[in-house]
Design an enzyme around this catalytic site. Structure first.
Site, PDB file in Angstrom:
ATOM      1  N   LYS A 196      43.575  92.815  -0.725  1.00  0.00           N
ATOM      2  CA  LYS A 196      44.329  93.329   0.418  1.00  0.00           C
ATOM      3  C   LYS A 196      44.569  94.808   0.184  1.00  0.00           C
ATOM      4  CE  LYS A 196      48.714  92.865   2.868  1.00  0.00           C
ATOM      5  NZ  LYS A 196      49.887  92.027   3.084  1.00  0.00           N
ATOM      6  N   LYS A 249      41.081  91.848   3.338  1.00  0.00           N
ATOM      7  CA  LYS A 249      41.911  92.304   4.447  1.00  0.00           C
ATOM      8  C   LYS A 249      42.137  93.800   4.357  1.00  0.00           C
ATOM      9  CE  LYS A 249      46.589  91.942   6.106  1.00  0.00           C
ATOM     10  NZ  LYS A 249      47.912  91.483   5.837  1.00  0.00           N
TER      11      LYS A 249
HETATM   12  C1  PBG Z   1      52.866  90.770   4.725  1.00  0.00           C
HETATM   13  C2  PBG Z   1      51.702  90.921   5.616  1.00  0.00           C
HETATM   14  C3  PBG Z   1      51.247  92.065   6.310  1.00  0.00           C
HETATM   15  C4  PBG Z   1      50.169  91.651   7.094  1.00  0.00           C
HETATM   16  C5  PBG Z   1      49.978  90.298   6.835  1.00  0.00           C
HETATM   17  N1  PBG Z   1      50.924  89.878   5.902  1.00  0.00           N
HETATM   18  C6  PBG Z   1      51.801  93.415   6.400  1.00  0.00           C
HETATM   19  C7  PBG Z   1      51.764  94.342   5.271  1.00  0.00           C
HETATM   20  O1  PBG Z   1      51.247  94.074   4.198  1.00  0.00           O
HETATM   21  O2  PBG Z   1      52.333  95.409   5.480  1.00  0.00           O
HETATM   22  C8  PBG Z   1      49.387  92.507   8.056  1.00  0.00           C
HETATM   23  C9  PBG Z   1      48.654  91.770   9.121  1.00  0.00           C
HETATM   24  C10 PBG Z   1      48.204  92.584  10.276  1.00  0.00           C
HETATM   25  O3  PBG Z   1      48.270  93.821  10.292  1.00  0.00           O
HETATM   26  O4  PBG Z   1      47.757  91.952  11.235  1.00  0.00           O
HETATM   27  N2  PBG Z   1      52.773  91.294   3.467  1.00  0.00           N
END
Ligand code: PBG
Length: 326
Positions: A196, A249
Site C-alpha cells: 500500500k 493499492k
Molecule cells: C485506511 C484506508 C485508506 C484507504 C483504504 N483504507 C486511507 C488511507 O490509507 O489514508 C483508501 C481507499 C481509497 O482511497 O479509496 N487506512
C-alpha cells in the site's frame, strides 16, 4: 521466435470474433464493493468528491449491500465512521462500535455475502494516524499490533469472513493470524494490504471516512511510490506471516507493481484497490462531458485485471455489474 506471415486484423473482423479471442474478461465475481457506515437511522450522506457513494447508517448499509448482492457482487468491504474518536481509536475494537455492529447486522441479513472488515485505526483516532503515536507523533509499531489483535478478534466474533489490515504496520498479518487462531477463528481469512503506497489518490476516501491525519503524513508506514521492487519484500513478509490474499493499492498508477507481484506470487489471490481518487477523476471528467464514463470505467477495470489482478476493490462495482449483467 519467427512467425509465418499472418494478418492480425483477421482476429478483429467482427464483434463475435473479437469476443472469442479476448484474453481478459471481466466478471461480476471480480468485484469487492466498499461501503462507508456511520451512526444514526435512515442516513444517506452523499460524499461530494465521490458521486454515487454515501455515508450510510446501518439500516441503509444493509439495503446497499443487498442491492450489490442482487447484482451478483459476492463481497463488500466495510469502513466505519465512529461518533467518537480518541487517542487510541477505541471504537475500532469495541463490540458496540459502529463497525462491529455493522458487520453483525449485514452478515446476519445476508449470510452468503462475503463480509470483509477493513482493520485500521485512522478513522477512529483523534489524530487520524493508523495506530498509536508517541508525543512526537511517531507511530509506534508493536503497541499498535496489540490493538490490531483486539480489533481482528472483535470483527471475527461479529461475523466478518475476512480481516483486511490496511495500516502497513510491520508484523500485522502475523499478529492478526495469532489472534484469530487462538480464539478459534481458524476459518477467518486475512487479506493484507501488502503493498500500500502513500498516495494522494486517497484524498476523496479521507473525506468519506473522515480520516485525514491531523498532522504530518503516512510516509513512515505506507510505501514510497518511487519503489516497485520493494513491493516484493512486503509481499514475502505477508505470505510468510500467513496472508491468504495479498493486495496492491492504488491500482491504476501501479499496474507495473501488480504485474511484478502476480508474476512472483502466482499462487495467491491478488487484490487490487481501484481507489477513491481514481474513481473521482473519472466521475469529474465525465460530468464535464470530456470522457465517456462507461467505456472508460470498463477499460480501466479490464486493464487492472489484465495486469494480473484477480479481485478488484472498486467503487464502480455496481455500475460495472449492471453493464456485465446486460
Ligand atoms: C485506511 C484506508 C485508506 C484507504 C483504504 N483504507 C486511507 C488511507 O490509507 O489514508 C483508501 C481507499 C481509497 O482511497 O479509496 N487506512
Amino acid at each position: 521466435m519467427e512467425f509465418p506471415y499472418t494478418r492480425p486484423r483477421r482476429l478483429r473482423v467482427s464483434s463475435a470474433v473479437r469476443s472469442m479471442v479476448q484474453e481478459t474478461r471481466l466478471n461480476v465475481n471480480d468485484f469487492i464493493y466498499p461501503i462507508f457506515v456511520c451512526s444514526g437511522n435512515g442516513v444517506k450522506n452523499p460524499i461530494e468528491s465521490m458521486p454515487g457513494i454515501f455515508q450510510l447508517s446501518i439500516d441503509e448499509a444493509k439495503k446497499e449491500a443487498k442491492e450489490a448482492y442482487d447484482l451478483g457482487i459476492k463481497s463488500v468491504i466495510l469502513f466505519g465512521i465512529p461518533e467518537h474518536k480518541d487517542e487510541i481509536g477505541s471504537e475500532a475494537y469495541s463490540e458496540d462500535g459502529i463497525i462491529a455492529r455493522a458487520i453483525n447486522e449485514i452478515k446476519s441479513y445476508l449470510p452468503d455475502l462475503v463480509v470483509i472488515a477493513d482493520a485500521c485505526f485512522c478513522e477512529y483516532t483523534s489524530h487520524g494516524h493508523c495506530g498509536i503515536i508517541d508525543k512526537k507523533g511517531k507511530l509506534l509499531n508493536d503497541p499498535t499490533l496489540e490493538l490490531l489483535k483486539k480489533e481482528a478478534y472483535v470483527y471475527a466474533k461479529m461475523g466478518a469472513d475476512i480481516i483486511a489490515p490496511s495500516g502497513m504496520i510491520d508484523g500485522m498479518v502475523r499478529a492478526i493470524r495469532e489472534s484469530l487462531d487462538s480464539n478459534s477463528f481458524e476459518d477467518v481469512s486475512v487479506m493484507s494490504y501488502s503493498a500500500k503506497y502513500s498516495s494522494s489518490f486517497y484524498g476523496p476516501f479521507r473525506d468519506a471516512a473522515e480520516s485525514a491525519p491531523a498532522f504530518g503524513d503516512r510516509k513512515t508506514y505506507q510505501m514510497d511510490y518511487h519503489n516497485a521492487q520493494e513491493a516484493i519484500k512486503e509481499v514475502i513478509l505477508d505470505v510468510n506471516e500467513g496472508a491468504d490474499y495479498i493486495m496492491v493499492k492504488p491500482a491504476l498508477a501501479y499496474l507495473d507493481v501488480i504485474r511484478i507481484v502476480k508474476d512472483k506470487f502466482p499462487y495467491l489471490p491478488l487484490v487490487s484497490y481501484n481507489v477513491s481518487g481514481e474513481y473521482a477523476m473519472v466521475k469529474a471528467a465525465a460530468k464535464m462531458g470530456w470522457i465517456d464514463e462507461e467505456n472508460i470505467m470498463m477499460e480501466i477495470l479490464t486493464a487492472i485485471k489484465r495486469a494480473g489482478t484477480d479481485i478488484i476493490i472498486t467503487y464502480f462495482s455496481k455500475d460495472a455489474a449492471r453493464i456485465l449483467n446486460k
